[in-house]
Design a protein around this motif. Structure first.
Motif, short mmCIF file in Angstrom:
data_model
loop_
_atom_site.label_atom_id
_atom_site.label_comp_id
_atom_site.label_asym_id
_atom_site.label_seq_id
_atom_site.Cartn_x
_atom_site.Cartn_y
_atom_site.Cartn_z
N UNK A 161 -2.53 -6.84 0.06
CA UNK A 161 -1.97 -6.03 -0.80
C UNK A 161 -1.90 -4.57 -0.28
N UNK A 162 -3.14 -4.24 -0.13
CA UNK A 162 -2.97 -2.76 0.48
C UNK A 162 -2.23 -2.48 1.83
N UNK A 163 -2.35 -3.38 2.68
CA UNK A 163 -1.47 -3.34 4.02
C UNK A 163 -0.03 -3.42 3.76
N UNK A 164 0.40 -4.16 2.94
CA UNK A 164 1.82 -4.23 2.63
C UNK A 164 2.17 -3.16 2.03
N UNK A 165 1.44 -2.74 0.81
CA UNK A 165 1.80 -1.36 0.14
C UNK A 165 1.83 -0.03 1.09
N UNK A 166 0.92 0.29 1.72
CA UNK A 166 0.78 1.28 2.59
C UNK A 166 1.85 1.20 3.59
N UNK A 167 1.86 0.25 4.29
CA UNK A 167 2.83 0.09 5.30
C UNK A 167 4.31 0.27 4.90
N UNK A 168 4.77 -0.01 3.81
CA UNK A 168 6.06 0.03 3.27
C UNK A 168 6.28 1.58 2.66
N UNK A 169 5.32 2.02 2.11
CA UNK A 169 5.48 3.54 1.28
C UNK A 169 5.39 4.48 2.38
N UNK A 170 5.24 4.18 3.68
CA UNK A 170 5.44 5.35 4.59
C UNK A 170 6.71 5.77 4.88
N UNK A 171 7.79 4.95 4.39
CA UNK A 171 8.93 5.31 4.49
C UNK A 171 9.48 6.07 3.32
#
Length: 360
Positions: A161-171
């Protein structure tokens, strides 16, 4: 959190590798072959001009090729899992594409295209063979996974969950994330039942540490950056701590946690002296926060030098706060600090566009 850190248009790791070079028979030859000396060659003026022109053309072509190769990739932060189980941003060069959000998640799939690029000790988190599509609208990314998404261990659920969320919200275009599987919204994760709610954001935290909290109901989250890895291969690890609601200023709370340092069993490091103190309230103006420390912030008292790791931890941590774009560090009210390179810190320090690239 500062928008500048999300800008992309997640690369290399801060991990610095050392190369051991070995020569094959360099000094082991018993006898050298005799080589005739080169014949003397005389160039005419016309031949010299042609040779120089050819050399310049070759150099220009090589430069253009290198520039073209560079423009075909883009630095992207991928939140991967290190050997201690922390979700950590690593910036890698990915092929340039218009579907940056989808590509970033595809590079989080185990045994996928990221495999040959993984830094030592790191691994991807999304289960093998998972197919992914991403639709972004009104700063919400809706991610749809194939059935393979549910093939993971229960203990990995929060990391995924954290990996997906933080990877996407870099944009810049993404602030919230919604998850689906085979077109059906996920209200909880499929293996261990972690609630997802309406959306996922960075406010949910990362590498959450509640080890020093007795009553979590009277606390709030604050994310700070400690140091992970080993000597010569350090990188920054975001950790969400729980702090008392009585601390009104989140900047104060974050700096207190940096000074306090990570828990003993965390495998993380901290370079802040325990005697470091703020000598006044942080001042925030136009996205810039000014901090006034005592002399314990110095890594070298005689040179008035601040450790690069201390400075980087401060900048990464404070630009996680809403509205903070840059950091000014003063000591006893004076801006006379130098970094480890001997350069005076005359300008506010901003967050790097990418984290853990090998250089800050």
């Amino acid at each position: 959190m500062s928008k500048s850190k999300y800008k992309k248009t997640l690369a290399s790791t801060v991990v610095a590798a050392s190369l051991l070079l070995s020569g094959c028979g360099l000094f082991g030859m018993e006898e050298k072959e005799k080589i005739d000396p080169p014949e003397e060659v005389t160039y005419t003026e016309e031949q010299t001009e042609v040779t120089e022109k050819t050399t310049n053309n070759e150099k220009e072509a090589a430069d253009q090729t290198q520039e073209a190769e560079t423009s075909e990739t883009v630095k992207t932060e991928l939140y991967l899992v290190d050997k201690n189980g922390y979700v950590v941003p690593q910036t890698l060069e990915l092929p340039k594409t218009e579907s940056v959000a989808t590509q970033a998640l595809e590079y989080l799939v185990k045994n996928g295209p990221v495999t040959e690029m993984l830094p030592n000790g790191f691994q991807a988190v999304i289960p093998d063979d998972t197919k992914i599509s991403v639709n972004v609208k009104d700063k919400v990314a809706t991610v749809d996974f194939s059935s393979e998404f549910k093939d993971y261990k229960a203990e990995d659920e929060l990391k995924i969950l954290q990996s997906i969320t933080w990877t996407l919200t870099q944009f810049d275009s993404i602030e919230q994330v919604k998850l689906q599987m085979n077109g059906h919204p996920l209200e909880e994760m499929p293996v261990n039942g972690t609630p997802i709610g309406d959306e996922l954001t960075r406010k949910d935290g990362i590498n959450i540490d509640t080890s020093q909290v007795a009553d979590i109901t009277n606390t709030k989250p604050v994310t700070v950056y400690y140091i992970g890895g080993e000597a010569d291969s350090y990188y920054f690890v975001p950790v969400t701590k729980r702090v008392s609601n009585k601390i009104e200023n989140n900047i104060d709370a974050a700096i207190n946690e940096l000074i306090k340092g990570p828990s003993v069993a965390s495998h993380l490091l901290n370079e802040f002296n325990s005697d470091v103190e703020l000598l006044g309230e942080p001042k925030v103006e136009n996205g810039k926060v000014t901090l006034n420390f005592n002399e314990s912030i110095f890594g070298s008292f005689d040179k008035k030098m601040i450790s690069q790791n201390v400075l980087d931890s401060l900048v990464l941590t404070l630009t996680e706060q809403q509205g903070i774009e840059s950091v000014v560090v003063t000591v006893n009210g004076k801006a006379e600090l130098m970094n480890e390179e001997g350069k005076k810190l005359t300008e506010p320090v901003t967050r790097p566009e990418n984290v853990n690239t090998g250089s800050f």
